[in-house]
Write an enzyme that holds these catalytic residues in place. Structure first.
Site, short mmCIF file in Angstrom:
data_model
loop_
_atom_site.label_atom_id
_atom_site.label_comp_id
_atom_site.label_asym_id
_atom_site.label_seq_id
_atom_site.Cartn_x
_atom_site.Cartn_y
_atom_site.Cartn_z
NE ARG A 158 -38.30 23.77 12.25
CZ ARG A 158 -39.14 24.50 12.15
NH1 ARG A 158 -40.27 24.77 11.42
NH2 ARG A 158 -38.20 25.83 12.57
CB VAL A 189 -39.91 33.80 12.30
CG1 VAL A 189 -39.77 35.61 11.87
CG2 VAL A 189 -38.83 33.20 12.07
CB CYS A 202 -33.45 28.55 7.37
SG CYS A 202 -34.72 29.02 8.57
N GLY A 217 -28.45 22.05 7.13
CA GLY A 217 -29.41 21.49 7.43
C GLY A 217 -30.76 22.79 7.87
CB THR A 276 -38.79 32.77 3.95
OG1 THR A 276 -38.12 33.45 5.03
CG2 THR A 276 -38.49 32.71 3.07
CG PHE A 326 -22.82 31.75 6.85
CD1 PHE A 326 -23.12 31.99 7.80
CD2 PHE A 326 -23.83 30.40 6.54
CE1 PHE A 326 -23.95 32.56 8.73
CE2 PHE A 326 -24.61 30.28 8.08
CZ PHE A 326 -24.96 31.76 9.09
CD GLU A 360 -34.44 27.42 14.32
OE1 GLU A 360 -34.50 26.30 14.95
OE2 GLU A 360 -35.11 27.26 13.03
CD GLU A 415 -36.81 35.13 9.81
OE1 GLU A 415 -35.83 35.55 10.32
OE2 GLU A 415 -36.75 33.84 9.19
C1 UGA Z 1 -30.84 30.82 8.87
C2 UGA Z 1 -29.74 32.36 8.25
O1 UGA Z 1 -28.35 32.04 8.56
C3 UGA Z 1 -30.69 33.59 8.97
O2 UGA Z 1 -30.33 34.70 8.38
C4 UGA Z 1 -32.41 33.23 8.25
O3 UGA Z 1 -33.43 34.67 9.01
C5 UGA Z 1 -33.18 32.18 8.30
O4 UGA Z 1 -32.51 30.63 7.43
C6 UGA Z 1 -34.21 32.36 8.25
O5 UGA Z 1 -34.48 31.62 6.75
O6 UGA Z 1 -35.39 31.57 9.06
P1 UGA Z 1 -30.57 28.68 10.60
O7 UGA Z 1 -31.36 28.17 9.56
O8 UGA Z 1 -31.37 29.24 11.70
O9 UGA Z 1 -30.58 30.48 10.00
O10 UGA Z 1 -29.01 28.53 10.94
P2 UGA Z 1 -27.74 28.94 10.56
O11 UGA Z 1 -26.60 29.10 11.23
O12 UGA Z 1 -27.65 29.78 9.15
O13 UGA Z 1 -26.87 27.50 10.12
C7 UGA Z 1 -28.04 27.14 8.95
C8 UGA Z 1 -27.24 25.35 8.63
O14 UGA Z 1 -25.87 25.60 8.10
C9 UGA Z 1 -26.66 24.86 9.66
O15 UGA Z 1 -26.85 22.81 9.17
C10 UGA Z 1 -25.06 25.02 10.05
O16 UGA Z 1 -24.82 23.82 10.51
C11 UGA Z 1 -24.92 25.62 8.64
N1 UGA Z 1 -23.64 25.63 8.30
C12 UGA Z 1 -23.61 27.41 8.67
C13 UGA Z 1 -22.74 24.99 7.44
O17 UGA Z 1 -22.30 24.73 8.13
N2 UGA Z 1 -21.29 26.46 7.87
C14 UGA Z 1 -21.57 27.60 8.58
O18 UGA Z 1 -20.16 28.06 8.14
C15 UGA Z 1 -22.43 28.19 8.54
#
Ligand code: UGA
Length: 470
Positions: A356, A37, A289, A286, A147, A278, A181, A177
């Site tokens: 993580r 971030v 966040c 995982g 956060t 999503f 990632e 934010e």
């Molecule tokens: C998440 C949020 O999407 C960001 O907006 C936020 O800024 C960030 O956390 C944070 O708080 O810093 P991130 O953790 O990088 O971002 O990743 P995501 O793309 O959101 O995925 C999170 C998890 O959900 C992953 O394990 C991913 O595989 C899973 N996921 C995502 C699903 O199982 N299904 C989906 O449809 C989308």
């Protein structure tokens, strides 16, 4: 050659650091914390023409950055960073106090990791504030990017004043934010919205002006009070997590009924009120966040005497979902003792090397409990996973990972893993079970009956002795 390039880079960085603040009429910005971030925020703000100093107590990270090396995998970041360093708009230092001293605006982007009881650990934030406090001798804007639990910005105000900092020496802003990632640079430069929480109109405007180049009719800026900004961040992440757990529950239902989960989520997403994002079922969520923020919000709400049963259920569902890939493998191969199982995809999602809270951790743990011999491969995350599981067998390429193995579990959807569709064309193709937790394999492309593919949310069907599904 590489060494001399790095040395030149380091010398250049030192020279440039002495000249900070040369862009006329722009505030100097310090960013405390160079995690994904902080580093993305600092780099992108520099890219937008600001003078930025990124600071971190991790000397190794700063040395690397001063040598032009970005230790995290974040597409597009290195290019923007190099460009801004060369323009003398971005510097790196481990001296946070010095960075804060020079700055007009200080962003705090340190970790607030989850503690064993589920609450957010505020130690890094408090330590950053202790470093910054003595530099608040002239007015500065202090902008929290981390956060944080609801009420933190007000708590920070009291804390700084309890340390003797004058009320008029700082204005606080909470600016959450929403960077993912793996696409953080893109997300920063093309945000859906900017949220600014402050009790100070001027401070809010000052932060807003930094984002001005990004604001369009499709990218509004919402200015609210700090508690509202803090809540928006937690509620957004929690809502997305709930969406994922919900679709995973529906996927589990489809697995029994034979309904097509992909068609279900696609058609649900066509409803504008629901939206397509999503809604991808899989092995659960995982990362650093969602698990952390859902737990923190639950605890935070409890402190206010409020229960959030939907969110509690979301976490329980996720915990169970993370066990599913191995449970599914056990359906086909009840005894995993001494069997060779390949885990493909180790980071918490494709496109990052961050492990993580990765679902692959749960998978590896369960496989070890079953006595399996594990081969593991991720295009960019092997090194990080090695720190958690030093004794499993890491492979340098997909080919080695899938050679001589009894079963494969696909945990993330790196495009490279689609090559498994060609595995049956190899003359050496032998009886093999593939558990596709990401739904990336097109089973119609497999040309042998020897390969069994188990997918999440899909009913197994007997077809010509093959038990596979598409
Ligand atoms: C998440 C949020 O999407 C960001 O907006 C936020 O800024 C960030 O956390 C944070 O708080 O810093 P991130 O953790 O990088 O971002 O990743 P995501 O793309 O959101 O995925 C999170 C998890 O959900 C992953 O394990 C991913 O595989 C899973 N996921 C995502 C699903 O199982 N299904 C989906 O449809 C989308």
């Amino acid at each position: 050659m590489i060494k001399s390039t790095n040395a030149a880079y380091a010398i250049l960085s030192v020279i440039l650091f002495c000249n900070v603040g040369c862009t006329i009429n722009k505030p100097v910005i310090a960013v405390i914390g160079t995690g994904y971030v902080g580093l993305v925020t600092g780099t992108c703000l520099a890219h937008l023409g600001n003078n930025v100093i990124c600071a971190d107590i991790d000397q190794e990270k700063i040395n690397a950055l001063n040598n032009g090396v970005v230790l995290m995998y974040e597409p597009g970041l290195k290019e923007l960073l190099d460009e801004s360093v060369l323009k003398n708009q971005l510097q790196f230092t481990h001296d946070s106090a010095n960075a804060a001293q020079q700055a007009d605006i200080i962003f705090i982007a340190v970790d607030t990791p989850m503690q064993s009881d589920g609450t957010a650990n505020m130690a890094y934030l408090e330590s950053a504030l202790q470093t910054i406090a003595p530099t608040l001798t002239k007015h500065k804007v202090l902008c929290i990017k981390s956060t944080v639990p609801i009420g933190t910005t007000d708590y920070v105000q009291q804390l700084l004043m309890s340390w003797g900092v004058e009320k008029h020496a700082f204005s606080l802003v909470m600016n959450p934010e929403f960077l993912r990632e793996g696409s953080a640079v893109q997300d920063f430069l093309h945000p859906d919205r900017i949220v600014i929480g402050s009790r100070s109109y001027q401070a809010a405007q000052q932060i807003k002006s930094l984002y001005e180049p990004l604001l369009t009719s499709n990218t509004p800026c919402t200015i609210v009070d700090p508690a509202t900004a803090e809540t928006i961040k937690y509620a957004s992440n929690s809502f997305l997590a709930v969406k994922i757990s919900f679709i995973n529950e529906i996927a589990n239902l489809c697995e029994q009924t034979g309904a097509d989960i992909c068609a279900v989520s696609h058609a649900m997403g066509l409803d504008k009120r629901i939206g397509p994002y999503f809604l991808k079922h899989g092995a659960g969520f995982g990362g650093s966040c969602f698990p952390k923020d859902c737990n923190a919000l639950l605890h935070n709400a409890k402190k206010w005497g409020v229960s959030l049963p939907t969110l509690s259920a979301c976490l329980l569902t996720n915990e169970e979902q993370r066990k599913k890939p191995v449970k599914k493998l056990l359906d086909f191969m009840p005894n995993l003792h001494n069997k060779s199982v390949t885990v493909l995809g180790l980071a918490f999602k494709a496109g990052t090397n961050d492990v993580r809270n990765s679902c692959a951790i749960t998978t590896i743990d369960l496989l070890l409990q079953q006595g399996a011999h594990i081969k593991a491969y991720d295009p960019v995350a092997n090194t990080n996973m090695k720190q958690l599981f030093p004794r499993i067998d890491y492979c340098n390429c997909l080919e080695d990972a899938i050679d001589q193995t009894d079963a494969i579990i696909i945990m993330t959807d790196w495009p490279e893993f689609k090559q498994l569709e060609n595995i049956s064309k190899k003359s050496s193709a032998h009886d093999l079970i593939i558990i596709d937790a990401c739904n990336i394999i097109d089973c119609s492309k497999l040309e042998t009956k020897k390969i069994i593919v188990g997918k999440m949310g899909k009913k197994y069907e007997a077809m010509d002795n093959r038990r596979m599904c598409n």
